[in-house]
Write a protein that holds these residues in place. Sequence first.
Motif, short mmCIF file in Angstrom:
data_model
loop_
_atom_site.label_atom_id
_atom_site.label_comp_id
_atom_site.label_asym_id
_atom_site.label_seq_id
_atom_site.Cartn_x
_atom_site.Cartn_y
_atom_site.Cartn_z
N LEU A 205 -6.15 4.30 5.75
CA LEU A 205 -6.18 3.07 5.78
C LEU A 205 -4.98 2.60 4.57
O LEU A 205 -4.12 1.58 4.73
N GLN A 206 -4.87 3.41 3.78
CA GLN A 206 -3.69 3.49 2.83
C GLN A 206 -2.43 3.50 3.29
O GLN A 206 -1.54 2.43 3.15
N GLU A 207 -2.33 4.42 4.06
CA GLU A 207 -1.09 4.42 4.87
C GLU A 207 -0.78 3.47 5.81
O GLU A 207 0.26 2.71 5.82
N LEU A 208 -1.87 2.90 6.37
CA LEU A 208 -1.79 1.91 7.42
C LEU A 208 -1.27 0.54 6.64
O LEU A 208 -0.53 -0.21 7.43
N PHE A 209 -1.95 0.04 5.83
CA PHE A 209 -1.75 -1.09 4.96
C PHE A 209 -0.83 -1.28 4.01
O PHE A 209 -0.33 -2.64 3.54
N ARG A 210 -0.37 -0.31 3.44
CA ARG A 210 0.63 -0.02 2.26
C ARG A 210 1.80 -0.89 2.61
O ARG A 210 2.40 -1.53 1.76
N PRO A 211 2.62 -1.02 3.86
CA PRO A 211 3.73 -1.66 4.08
C PRO A 211 3.65 -3.16 4.01
O PRO A 211 4.46 -3.73 3.86
N PHE A 212 2.26 -3.64 3.91
CA PHE A 212 2.35 -5.06 4.02
C PHE A 212 2.34 -5.64 2.32
O PHE A 212 2.37 -6.69 2.26
N GLY A 213 2.23 -4.85 1.63
CA GLY A 213 1.98 -5.24 0.04
C GLY A 213 1.37 -4.35 -0.90
O GLY A 213 0.64 -3.31 -0.23
N SER A 214 1.37 -4.56 -2.07
CA SER A 214 0.51 -3.36 -2.85
C SER A 214 -0.82 -3.81 -2.64
O SER A 214 -1.48 -5.01 -2.99
N ILE A 215 -1.76 -2.91 -2.70
CA ILE A 215 -3.15 -2.84 -2.55
C ILE A 215 -3.91 -2.76 -3.59
O ILE A 215 -3.67 -1.80 -4.82
N SER A 216 -4.87 -3.52 -3.93
CA SER A 216 -5.59 -3.23 -5.39
C SER A 216 -7.04 -2.64 -5.07
O SER A 216 -7.56 -1.95 -5.99
N ARG A 217 -7.57 -2.56 -3.87
CA ARG A 217 -8.69 -1.74 -3.76
C ARG A 217 -9.07 -1.63 -2.32
O ARG A 217 -8.71 -2.46 -1.29
N ILE A 218 -9.50 -0.35 -1.73
CA ILE A 218 -9.92 -0.14 -0.68
C ILE A 218 -11.27 0.30 -0.57
O ILE A 218 -11.60 1.18 -1.38
#
Length: 270
Positions: A205-218
């Motif tokens: 999920l990190q790999e998949l959503f990282r391109p959209f911006g910085s992630i605070s929590r999964i």
Amino acid sequence: MPSIEYDDSKPSWADQVEEEGDEGTLPSPKETIKGNIKTVTEYKIEDGKKYKIVRTFKIETRKASKAVARRKNWKKFGNSEFDAPGPNVATTTVSDDVFMTFVSNKEEFNSQEQDDDPMNKLKGQKIKELAEQLGLSTGDKEKPAGSAEPEPAQPAQSKTGKYVPPSLRDGGTRRGESMQPNRRADDNATIRVTNLSEDTRETDLQELFRPFGSISRIYLAKDKNTGQSKGFAFISFHRREDAARAIAGVSGFGYDHLILNVEWAKPSNN
DNA sequence: AATGAGCGC
């Protein structure tokens, strides 16, 4: 050994069935299923008395049990070809649960020579293609100049490294909550992803959503005991507009043979 | 099909 139940002159259950109803022999066991109630009827002789044993079971309808139920319809074969339905205690033991530890995972596979597996390449490619489509780099830091997606008109506060109090972050929408980044404070930038294949993990999920911006929590929802993924996850971004673009970009995206569904998350109860 | 864990106050 009293030879009441196993009479050598009767070679198999199949032959006994022929004689059903005769004096001195026992009717063969029966199994009927009505709705989700299974009834098993058996007969036995003990101390010269005949017994009829009727047992009823409630059939589990959980997903995991369906596969088991399906296997129960398989034809018996080999030495058990003529066995009665259900396990034969002479040949079958039911043991305690066996818990398996899985040694391999996707990352390990990718780093090995097994890289010639076309599926691994395909998967990585899909993520990259998606990122390119949206004019994003997978690097997360710098975006290519002349990218298709214009940089949102966000003041460069965070990029200057200047401190921004929590109440002024994310466009000033937060108010009066603690500084802890892990609370539900980020729920206004949280998306829910459903229809994940059950072997998807947080790193995927990190790999998949990282391109959209910085992630605070999964948060990947898993069964507390078995660790089995429940097939949905929550991804929190620092910025709500990144979350919005993730919804637009990933919803309907094919991942691991399934079509992902991405929506805004509802705030949780706590 | 589906909206998160546990803890301390």
